[in-house]
Write a protein that holds these residues in place. Structure first.
Motif, mmCIF file in Angstrom:
data_model
loop_
_atom_site.group_PDB
_atom_site.id
_atom_site.type_symbol
_atom_site.label_atom_id
_atom_site.label_comp_id
_atom_site.label_asym_id
_atom_site.label_seq_id
_atom_site.Cartn_x
_atom_site.Cartn_y
_atom_site.Cartn_z
ATOM 1 N N ARG A 19 -19.378 3.192 -16.838
ATOM 2 C CA ARG A 19 -18.870 2.085 -16.529
ATOM 3 C C ARG A 19 -19.416 1.039 -16.092
ATOM 4 N N ALA A 20 -21.069 0.570 -15.668
ATOM 5 C CA ALA A 20 -21.725 0.339 -15.431
ATOM 6 C C ALA A 20 -22.372 -0.758 -16.276
ATOM 7 N N THR A 21 -23.130 0.496 -16.914
ATOM 8 C CA THR A 21 -23.806 -0.111 -18.374
ATOM 9 C C THR A 21 -23.882 -1.146 -18.609
ATOM 10 N N GLU A 22 -25.095 -2.273 -18.869
ATOM 11 C CA GLU A 22 -24.530 -3.360 -19.487
ATOM 12 C C GLU A 22 -24.854 -3.062 -21.243
ATOM 13 N N CYS A 23 -24.011 -3.494 -21.107
ATOM 14 C CA CYS A 23 -23.409 -3.459 -22.795
ATOM 15 C C CYS A 23 -23.181 -4.385 -23.407
ATOM 16 N N GLY A 24 -22.471 -5.514 -22.928
ATOM 17 C CA GLY A 24 -22.121 -6.572 -23.551
ATOM 18 C C GLY A 24 -20.606 -6.462 -24.160
ATOM 19 N N SER A 25 -20.143 -6.469 -24.807
ATOM 20 C CA SER A 25 -19.094 -6.465 -25.314
ATOM 21 C C SER A 25 -18.822 -4.790 -25.869
ATOM 22 N N ASP A 26 -19.303 -4.353 -25.931
ATOM 23 C CA ASP A 26 -18.881 -2.584 -26.921
ATOM 24 C C ASP A 26 -19.528 -1.655 -25.534
ATOM 25 N N PRO A 27 -18.817 -1.599 -23.845
ATOM 26 C CA PRO A 27 -19.172 -1.268 -23.234
ATOM 27 C C PRO A 27 -19.016 0.680 -23.180
ATOM 28 N N VAL A 28 -19.570 1.503 -22.933
ATOM 29 C CA VAL A 28 -19.049 2.744 -23.012
ATOM 30 C C VAL A 28 -17.717 3.085 -22.792
ATOM 31 N N VAL A 29 -17.094 3.932 -23.618
ATOM 32 C CA VAL A 29 -16.077 4.540 -23.261
ATOM 33 C C VAL A 29 -16.011 5.793 -22.328
ATOM 34 N N VAL A 30 -15.330 5.615 -20.897
ATOM 35 C CA VAL A 30 -15.351 7.003 -20.823
ATOM 36 C C VAL A 30 -14.414 7.566 -20.504
ATOM 37 N N THR A 31 -14.010 8.829 -21.075
ATOM 38 C CA THR A 31 -13.063 10.021 -21.009
ATOM 39 C C THR A 31 -13.859 10.675 -19.473
ATOM 40 N N GLU A 32 -12.444 10.361 -19.189
ATOM 41 C CA GLU A 32 -12.288 11.989 -17.769
ATOM 42 C C GLU A 32 -11.288 12.939 -17.801
ATOM 43 N N LEU A 33 -12.297 13.624 -17.543
ATOM 44 C CA LEU A 33 -11.376 15.058 -17.548
ATOM 45 C C LEU A 33 -11.349 15.812 -16.477
ATOM 46 N N PRO A 34 -10.001 16.976 -16.160
ATOM 47 C CA PRO A 34 -9.713 17.518 -14.886
ATOM 48 C C PRO A 34 -11.236 17.791 -14.447
ATOM 49 N N SER A 35 -11.498 18.606 -14.633
ATOM 50 C CA SER A 35 -13.263 19.387 -14.926
ATOM 51 C C SER A 35 -14.321 19.087 -15.173
ATOM 52 N N ASP A 36 -15.571 19.861 -14.885
ATOM 53 C CA ASP A 36 -16.199 19.966 -15.723
ATOM 54 C C ASP A 36 -16.342 20.892 -17.167
ATOM 55 N N LEU A 37 -15.459 22.193 -16.977
ATOM 56 C CA LEU A 37 -15.592 22.292 -18.309
ATOM 57 C C LEU A 37 -15.118 22.134 -19.336
#
Length: 311
Positions: A189-207
């Motif tokens: 989320r802190a990646t410097e992307c300007g107006s097109d950020p990374v869309v982070v999908t958080e899920l319960p487990s690594d699997l």
């Protein structure tokens, strides 16, 4: 990590003889098989030989006990897991056996929940921790670390890397799956992307995060580098995913040290483990264990103590 060559049976048998000659107890091992005999490398596991000058460095209490008790959180592949016969394998158990061989002492690999590994040392249940533990200044208040890996976070993509991802900023505008409440999510989320950020999908487990990538619900998956390497090497025999390798970050993004934890007051044991690990590094067996578990890129050059304080 947690912010939280083939060797034949004959070699293992020779090593067992060396252990017996050095006066070690032969009544311990890992898990319920502790009474069956010394816990030694078997089959194609890497093996080494005893160095009696290192045996002399062991604290008298451990020498008298006749074994080194090692706290291991299992499973946490590729650092630690069980094989089909319920034998502890992976980087930590296999390196632990090598350390025992080099020091000329039996080892007992004791399954321990990660949040209780340090208390298990304080209670005298275990002597050292080998559990993929990050070397941090906070933990150094209680334990010292003999650092054994240096790695950060890695990006996993579908085989062939169809989107041509080469570095973290290439993830801008893409959907990336991660395990919920991990540092990776914050970094993305802190990646410097300007107006097109990374869309982070958080899920319960690594699997779950891996599965999202495999199902095409994300463009990439981000995890600890050693875990990503293992997933890439073992899923569909290595044909499902590729690890993005950034020349500017060969050990992964935001690399940290991880290591073997020993109570900071146990200076003799710290010295013995450090010198034994250095001997394994010098002879090449340490690197073989890393490569056997698909994490050869995260080696350290020498066995140093508490490098996490410099990060």
């Amino acid at each position: 990590m947690k912010a939280r060559t083939n060797t034949f049976l004959g070699a293992a048998a020779l090593a067992a003889g060396a252990l017996l000659l050095s006066g070690c107890s032969a009544i311990t091992g890992s898990g319920e098989a502790a009474a069956a005999g010394p816990d030694l490398p078997i089959d194609d596991e890497i093996s080494t030989t005893v160095d009696t000058t290192l045996t002399e460095l062991l604290p008298s209490a451990i020498a008298e006990k006749g074994r080194l008790d090692i706290a291991v959180d299992i499973p946490f592949p590729p650092m630690a897991m069980y094989d089909d016969s319920n034998r502890a394998i992976g980087f930590d158990p296999e390196l632990g056996r090598l350390l025992g061989q080099k020091l000329g002492i039996d080892v007992s690999l004791n399954k321990q929940a990660f949040d209780s590994v340090i208390p298990s040392l304080q209670a005298g249940k275990n002597d050292i921790i080998m559990s993929g533990m990050n070397d941090t200044p906070e933990r150094q208040e209680t334990v010292s670390f003999i650092d054994y890996t240096h790695g950060g976070f890695a990006i996993l993509v579908p085989a062939g890397n169809p989107d041509g991802i080469t570095t973290q900023t290439d993830l801008c505008g893409m959907t990336v799956s991660v395990q919920k409440a991990t540092v990776q999510g914050d970094l993305l989320r802190a990646t410097e992307c300007g107006s097109d950020p990374v869309v982070v999908t958080e899920l319960p487990s690594d699997l779950d995060a891996q599965t999202a990538l495999r199902a095409g619900k994300s463009d990439a998956y981000v995890a600890d580098a050693v875990v990503a390497e293992y997933v890439a090497a073992t899923t569909d025999d290595g044909d499902a995913f590729d690890v993005v390798r950034d020349p500017e970050n060969p050990a992964g993004f935001n690399p940290v040290y991880s290591g073997i934890g020993v109570l900071k007051a146990e200076t003799e044991l710290i010295d013995a483990i450090q010198q034994a690990l250095q001997a394994l590094i010098d002879e090449g067996t340490y690197q073989q264990v890393l490569e056997r578990n698909n994490i050869g890129a995260y080696a350290v050059d020498s066995a140093e103590v508490n490098q996490g304080s410099d990060q």
